[in-house]
Design a protein around this motif. Structure first.
Motif, PDB file in Angstrom:
ATOM      1  N   ALA A  52      46.292  59.590  73.947  1.00  0.00           N
ATOM      2  CA  ALA A  52      45.784  60.725  73.161  1.00  0.00           C
ATOM      3  C   ALA A  52      45.752  62.003  73.996  1.00  0.00           C
ATOM      4  CB  ALA A  52      44.398  60.407  72.614  1.00  0.00           C
ATOM      5  N   LEU A  53      45.392  61.876  75.261  1.00  0.00           N
ATOM      6  CA  LEU A  53      45.370  63.046  76.139  1.00  0.00           C
ATOM      7  C   LEU A  53      46.795  63.535  76.403  1.00  0.00           C
ATOM      8  CD1 LEU A  53      43.763  65.050  77.833  1.00  0.00           C
ATOM      9  CD2 LEU A  53      43.886  63.426  79.716  1.00  0.00           C
ATOM     10  N   LEU A  54      47.702  62.601  76.638  1.00  0.00           N
ATOM     11  CA  LEU A  54      49.104  62.985  76.841  1.00  0.00           C
ATOM     12  C   LEU A  54      49.650  63.692  75.608  1.00  0.00           C
ATOM     13  CD1 LEU A  54      50.738  59.958  78.689  1.00  0.00           C
ATOM     14  CD2 LEU A  54      49.986  62.141  79.629  1.00  0.00           C
ATOM     15  N   ALA A  55      49.320  63.181  74.436  1.00  0.00           N
ATOM     16  CA  ALA A  55      49.808  63.794  73.201  1.00  0.00           C
ATOM     17  C   ALA A  55      49.273  65.218  73.052  1.00  0.00           C
ATOM     18  CB  ALA A  55      49.417  62.946  72.000  1.00  0.00           C
ATOM     19  N   SER A  56      48.023  65.435  73.440  1.00  0.00           N
ATOM     20  CA  SER A  56      47.446  66.771  73.280  1.00  0.00           C
ATOM     21  C   SER A  56      47.963  67.760  74.326  1.00  0.00           C
ATOM     22  CB  SER A  56      45.921  66.710  73.317  1.00  0.00           C
ATOM     23  OG  SER A  56      45.463  66.402  74.614  1.00  0.00           O
ATOM     24  N   LYS A  57      48.302  67.280  75.506  1.00  0.00           N
ATOM     25  CA  LYS A  57      48.772  68.146  76.589  1.00  0.00           C
ATOM     26  C   LYS A  57      50.295  68.125  76.731  1.00  0.00           C
ATOM     27  CE  LYS A  57      44.598  69.017  78.197  1.00  0.00           C
ATOM     28  NZ  LYS A  57      44.001  70.317  78.019  1.00  0.00           N
ATOM     29  N   GLY A  58      50.952  67.265  75.964  1.00  0.00           N
ATOM     30  CA  GLY A  58      52.378  67.018  76.144  1.00  0.00           C
ATOM     31  C   GLY A  58      53.284  68.221  75.994  1.00  0.00           C
TER      32      GLY A  58
END
Length: 104
Positions: A52-58
């Protein structure tokens, strides 16, 4: 990396490492000899970061990684880990995410 974490009074966690590595990648000249090493460490770190963090910062991370890879098109030691980082960022996107090509 550990020195930066200590100076920022951050504990060693995948998220903290990701932040420091991204700052290092952004601060280094695009054709820095360290780019391949930073990207290799980043790719290994991304494996432990919550999707979820990767998706938001991706999107922002992808722009930086793709920029570095574009500046090093003749350097396999940079391109390989850059592609692996982008792969991890794409795999973190939810199935119904907007068209990934528009993110970067």
């Amino acid at each position: 990396v550990n020195e930066t974490l200590a100076s920022q009074q951050l504990g060693p966690s995948p998220v903290a490492y990701m932040g420091v590595l991204m700052m290092s990648l952004e601060a280094a000249p695009a054709q820095s000899p360290a780019a391949g090493a930073i990207l290799t460490l980043l790719e290994r770190t991304l494996a432990a970061v919550p999707p979820a963090l990767l998706a938001s910062k991706g999107a922002r991370m992808g722009q930086i990684v793709v920029g570095v890879s574009n500046a090093n098109v003749d350097t396999p030691a940079v391109l390989r880990p850059a592609l692996l980082c982008v792969r991890r960022l794409l795999l973190a996107l939810p199935p119904r995410a907007p068209d990934a090509a528009k993110l970067w």
